[in-house]
Enzyme design. Structure first.
Site, short mmCIF file in Angstrom:
data_model
loop_
_atom_site.label_atom_id
_atom_site.label_comp_id
_atom_site.label_asym_id
_atom_site.label_seq_id
_atom_site.Cartn_x
_atom_site.Cartn_y
_atom_site.Cartn_z
N HIS A 365 -24.49 89.19 8.01
CA HIS A 365 -23.15 89.53 8.52
C HIS A 365 -22.86 89.63 9.79
O HIS A 365 -21.57 89.67 10.21
CB HIS A 365 -22.68 90.98 7.90
CG HIS A 365 -22.57 91.08 6.36
ND1 HIS A 365 -21.27 90.82 5.89
CD2 HIS A 365 -23.47 91.40 5.70
CE1 HIS A 365 -21.78 91.08 4.48
NE2 HIS A 365 -22.80 91.54 4.24
N LYS A 552 -9.42 96.98 13.72
CA LYS A 552 -10.85 96.83 13.42
C LYS A 552 -11.79 97.50 14.36
O LYS A 552 -11.29 98.36 15.16
CB LYS A 552 -11.09 95.27 13.74
CG LYS A 552 -10.42 94.79 15.11
CD LYS A 552 -10.65 93.31 15.17
CE LYS A 552 -9.50 92.32 14.64
NZ LYS A 552 -9.80 91.72 13.58
N ARG A 553 -12.97 97.70 14.12
CA ARG A 553 -13.64 98.33 14.88
C ARG A 553 -13.76 97.74 16.48
O ARG A 553 -13.44 96.60 16.42
CB ARG A 553 -15.26 97.82 14.53
CG ARG A 553 -15.82 98.77 13.51
CD ARG A 553 -15.89 100.02 13.73
NE ARG A 553 -16.91 100.52 14.60
CZ ARG A 553 -18.11 101.38 14.24
NH1 ARG A 553 -17.64 102.06 13.19
NH2 ARG A 553 -18.80 101.57 15.13
N LYS A 558 -14.77 91.42 19.97
CA LYS A 558 -13.18 91.35 19.20
C LYS A 558 -12.17 91.27 20.39
O LYS A 558 -10.93 91.10 19.77
CB LYS A 558 -13.06 92.63 18.24
CG LYS A 558 -14.33 92.32 17.41
CD LYS A 558 -14.09 93.51 16.14
CE LYS A 558 -15.15 93.86 15.16
NZ LYS A 558 -15.04 93.06 13.93
N THR A 660 -12.23 90.41 7.94
CA THR A 660 -11.66 90.48 6.67
C THR A 660 -10.18 91.25 6.77
O THR A 660 -9.28 91.00 5.73
CB THR A 660 -12.37 91.54 5.66
OG1 THR A 660 -12.96 92.54 6.33
CG2 THR A 660 -13.59 90.67 4.86
N LYS A 664 -6.53 90.61 4.51
CA LYS A 664 -5.64 91.98 3.82
C LYS A 664 -4.43 91.43 4.82
O LYS A 664 -3.32 91.85 4.00
CB LYS A 664 -6.32 93.09 4.46
CG LYS A 664 -7.74 93.38 3.84
CD LYS A 664 -8.56 94.57 4.42
CE LYS A 664 -9.50 94.47 3.85
NZ LYS A 664 -10.83 95.19 4.75
O1 NBX Z 1 -19.05 92.20 8.35
C1 NBX Z 1 -18.99 92.41 9.63
C2 NBX Z 1 -18.83 91.38 10.41
O2 NBX Z 1 -18.83 91.50 11.73
C3 NBX Z 1 -17.34 90.67 10.09
O3 NBX Z 1 -17.19 89.57 10.72
C4 NBX Z 1 -17.66 90.61 8.51
O4 NBX Z 1 -16.27 90.06 8.12
C5 NBX Z 1 -18.08 91.54 7.74
C6 NBX Z 1 -18.33 91.48 6.29
O5 NBX Z 1 -19.10 90.39 5.91
N1 NBX Z 1 -20.27 93.11 10.00
C7 NBX Z 1 -20.54 94.37 10.18
O6 NBX Z 1 -19.75 95.16 9.84
N2 NBX Z 1 -21.79 95.17 10.38
C8 NBX Z 1 -23.06 93.94 10.54
O7 NBX Z 1 -22.71 92.93 10.54
C9 NBX Z 1 -24.06 94.72 11.08
C10 NBX Z 1 -25.32 93.96 10.64
C11 NBX Z 1 -26.64 94.55 11.02
C12 NBX Z 1 -26.56 95.81 11.80
C13 NBX Z 1 -25.35 96.56 12.10
C14 NBX Z 1 -24.42 95.88 11.69
N3 NBX Z 1 -27.91 96.20 12.05
#
Ligand code: NBX
Length: 815
Positions: A365, A552-553, A558, A660, A664
């Site tokens: 992700h 968003k976060r 971002k 995402t 929305k």
């Molecule tokens: O996942 C988010 C991405 O930033 C978005 O672009 C995407 O739309 C969404 C769903 O696929 N990622 C996220 O929320 N968190 C992480 O990717 C993440 C992965 C590993 C980690 C911490 C955060 N240790």
């Protein structure tokens, strides 16, 4: 409002309003010992949720045949959002229940407002998992969530003097009526201790892990109701409790209660908090324990079910069971499944590896390097000694095979699991998976070409893309009643089942009456949000202005900072030139920053400080206003998305895996102002250039610019002291310091840090794009036609489509 197709399972639940009222009243009396009339709103909500949950469990028990292939979605985060309204929509019971409650002298809306929003996730990744649960149930498949039941969710955000303050989110305080505790399905999970080798007279040997800390993992099941009400799946959340045999009775009898109880608090800590995804989590053993606990408990429970249904037919395990890992948090699924198959069920190593890799798949992700999980080998081996033996042996064999193929040494260095004294969780995930996917076209190609290039070179066939989607029923049908009604009046109800039906709205782009009605629906949504903003921040916003939204976060990539710079530029230019009149706009921000992410928190403080200056400056006559909505969560997101007109998706190209909120928001008839990043690329291809505003560097240009080493942030500032230079100066010259001081660290990030996220580089193209887009806003019919086109093309971004692709390509399940 009836937006539901006929012939659903609702008849099975309540015969009619009368039947509903009788059952509801009876439950209040049997559980609370009190008549409905004597119950508080909270109790009434809670009883209603329990009633719906009980009905759902009855459907769940019989909705899948034994042979159905099961998918278990392992995720440390599930951001479910409030469930009551959503489940009533999915069952088609909203009107019946609302009528019943009216007749009982209360109102459904009042009860819906009592529900807490379980914040068991950080952001995109956790919400995606919840959308997937909904869509798996909608598709009728046996798809189950496996996660953690955190005692406290992600912190509740308050704003004080412009600063984010984190407060405990005690979401379980009033109980969670949707869950049911399953003591009978508890399992034990062991940490630490030592591995003991045993051998019998025939020479056969085996290992056990003994001593250490024994934890009882207790599952709580939450029903997941699919739209149509025919399929109900479950989300299983694990809670850590002490094993009673570890209770130190001697210490207790000796009066040493602290020692006697210490084991309890140590164990319970495992499921106490959800870790924010910040930089500081490395080396936190608790996090590793969480990851292992939900992996081991989930797999033990899966194996029990499998044994019950299929006996010891292990060769066909992967034909019946898929284990999907949501990023690397469940990376231990591979070795743990092997450990259980070998140590508990007596399989041999090769057979166990084959079964594990045939059933496990992995989604990445993010390309952010700080999210690449690594654990020191020492920590790992000490905590999970037996598991580590499997990892080491898989790694050894992996290296041996690579050497045999005489690949170059770099491949080994980048793809081995164990390297530099660390266990690399992404490598562990990939080596155990038969499928690796990214979450947008662009993201997947970046994984293939850069981040995971060496894995791609070795096994290109396992890589695939699954562009994200969102639950259009929650984020459009449920969140936006006026617009949903308009859509249903125009094209009927089939879009709820099949979001591509929204394309049938295209002819209405030429229908002036429809476009006027859209305008009215948007206005009603804006009024609702304005009331919420006033209630939560005391700020009054004008619903005749454009609602421009970035929610968003908070993260540097971002680029909320770019947005603030644009607002400051508009403000400065207005002050300098009374004839400059930007379109009247309310800029709405919302989102949390990880607790230890200093820069992101400073950007929140900056937004609130700029708001304090601009909102109170009479010279601009209310033309620009800034609102920061505190505590962004699924529940208030459902108020914000419908009211949005401009969707800000302005990450530095190549950094946002997908995004995402862009989906929305387009669904809710907002026009995207964005970079060519993540799934913005696919949105733009679908809606066409006329109906989206793209600006800024492309991913390849960003990469080339970084690689060339020729970017110099000071040049950007020096070349235009009047605009950019002035804004950078404002960070530290006191202009924005009124609320709580200057912003030295943001200035340092830009100048000393050489503007890592290219805020200064994309600034002019961004401001120009905003001005062009807002000029277009003046043509109300053209704007609404473009906005409607966004809704019409949003069908592709339903998570139903995404899930069907996972089913077909990865899990090999036919709808
Ligand atoms: O996942 C988010 C991405 O930033 C978005 O672009 C995407 O739309 C969404 C769903 O696929 N990622 C996220 O929320 N968190 C992480 O990717 C993440 C992965 C590993 C980690 C911490 C955060 N240790």
């Amino acid at each position: 409002m009836v937006i539901f197709r006929s012939g659903m399972a609702r008849d099975k639940i309540f015969k009619d309003t009368q039947d509903f009222k009788e059952q509801y009243r009876a439950l209040c009396v049997s559980v609370l010992g009190r008549e409905f009339d004597k119950c508080t709103d909270k109790e009434r909500y809670s009883m209603l949720a329990r009633l719906i949950a009980a009905k759902s469990r009855a459907i769940e028990a019989e909705c899948h045949p034994k042979e159905a292939k099961k998918v278990y979605y392992f995720s440390l985060e599930f951001l479910l959002g409030p469930l009551l309204d959503n489940y009533l929509l999915n069952y088609g019971l909203r009107d019946l229940v609302a009528d019943g409650i009216d007749e009982m002298g209360s109102s459904l809306d009042t009860l819906i407002k009592q529900e807490v929003d379980p914040g068991l996730g950080n952001g995109g990744l956790g919400r995606l998992a919840a959308c997937f649960l909904d869509s798996m149930a909608h598709e009728g498949m046996a798809g189950f969530g496996n996660g953690m039941r955190y005692r406290y969710g992600l912190f509740r955000q308050e704003i004080e003097d412009g600063r984010q303050v984190e407060c405990t989110d005690n979401w379980l305080e009033g109980g969670f009526p949707w869950e049911s505790r399953k003591d009978g399905s508890s399992v034990t999970v062991r940490f630490g201790g030592e591995v003991v080798r045993h051998q019998d007279e025939t020479g056969r040997f085996w290992f056990t892990q003994e001593g250490g800390e024994c934890v009882r993992a207790v599952p709580y099941d939450v029903p997941i109701v699919g739209y149509g009400g025919k399929t109900v799946n479950k989300l299983r959340l694990w809670s850590a409790e002490p094993c009673e045999e570890d209770f130190d009775l001697d210490a207790f009898n000796a009066g040493d209660y602290a020692r006697a109880n210490k084991f309890r608090s140590d164990v319970e800590a495992i499921s106490t908090i959800l870790y924010p995804n910040d930089a500081g989590e490395h080396g936190r053993i608790l996090r590793l324990k969480q990851e292992y606990l939900f992996v081991s408990a989930g797999l033990q429970s899966i194996l029990r079910t499998y044994e019950h249904e299929h006996g010891h037919d292990w060769d066909h395990f992967a034909d019946h069971v898929c284990i999907h890992t949501n990023d690397t948090h469940p990376a231990m699924c591979g070795p743990e499944l092997m450990r259980l198959l070998v140590d508990v069920y007596g399989l041999d190593f090769d057979q166990a590896f084959k079964i594990a890799s045939a059933s496990i798949s992995y989604t990445n992700h993010t390309v952010m390097p700080e999210a690449l999980e690594k654990w020191p080998i020492e920590t790992f081996r000490h905590l999970l000694p037996r598991l580590y033996m499997f990892i080491e042996e898989v790694d050894r064999r992996y290296r041996e095979n690579l050497m045999r193929e005489e690949v170059n040494a770099d491949l080994l260095a980048s793809t081995a699991i164990l390297w530099d004294g660390q266990v690399r969780m992404a490598n562990l995930s990939i080596i155990f998976s038969h499928s690796v996917n990214g979450v947008s076209d662009l993201h997947t190609s970046i994984l293939e070409q850069t981040v995971l290039r060496d894995f791609y070179r070795l096994r290109p066939q396992i890589f695939n893309n699954k562009t994200n989607g969102v639950c259009h029923r929650r984020f459009l049908a449920q969140a936006n009643p006026p617009y949903a009604k308009l859509i249903t009046d125009a094209i009927g109800t089939r879009w709820l089942d099949d979001a591509t039906e929204l394309e049938r709205l295209i002819p209405f782009e030429k229908d002036a009456g429809f476009l006027d009605a859209m305008e009215a629906a948007k206005k009603a949504d804006k009024e609702r949000l304005a009331a919420y903003i006033e209630e939560t921040t005391q700020l009054q916003v004008d619903t005749n202005t454009i609602f421009d939204v970035q929610v968003k976060r908070f993260h540097a990539y971002k680029r909320q900072l770019l947005n603030v710079f644009k607002i400051l530029d508009l403000y400065n230019r207005m002050l300098d030139d009374p004839t400059f009149k930007p379109a009247p706009t309310t800029f709405i921000f919302s989102g949390k920053a990880a607790q230890s992410y200093v820069l992101a928190k400073e950007v929140i403080r900056l937004i609130n400080s700029v708001a304090d200056v601009i909102n109170n400056d009479a010279r601009i006559e209310g033309r620009l206003k800034i609102a920061f909505v505190p505590n962004f969560a699924v529940s208030n997101a459902q108020l914000i998305y419908p009211a949005t007109e401009i969707s800000e998706q302005i990450s530095v190209a190549g950094a946002e895996a997908s995004g995402t909120s862009n989906m929305k928001l387009m669904m809710n008839a907002a026009l995207t102002l964005g970079t060519y990043d993540g799934s913005n690329v696919e949105i733009s291809q679908l809606v066409g250039e006329k109906n989206i505003k793209i600006f800024g560097l492309r991913a390849q240009e960003v990469e080339d610019l970084y690689a060339s080493g020729s970017y110099f942030a000071w040049n950007q500032v020096n070349s235009d002291p009047g605009r950019l230079g002035r804004i950078v100066s404002m960070l530290t010259d006191g202009s924005l310091a009124g609320l709580s001081g200057n912003f030295e660290s943001i200035r340092d990030y830009l100048m000393a840090g050489n503007d890592h996220d290219l805020v200064l580089k994309d600034f002019y193209s961004y401001v120009d794009a905003w001005e062009e887009l807002t000029a277009f806003y003046a043509d109300r019919h053209a704007w609404n036609a473009a906005a409607l086109h966004n809704t019409a093309k949003a069908g592709f971004f339903s998570s139903d489509r995404t899930i069907r692709e996972y089913m077909h390509d990865i899990w090999k399940i036919e709808s």
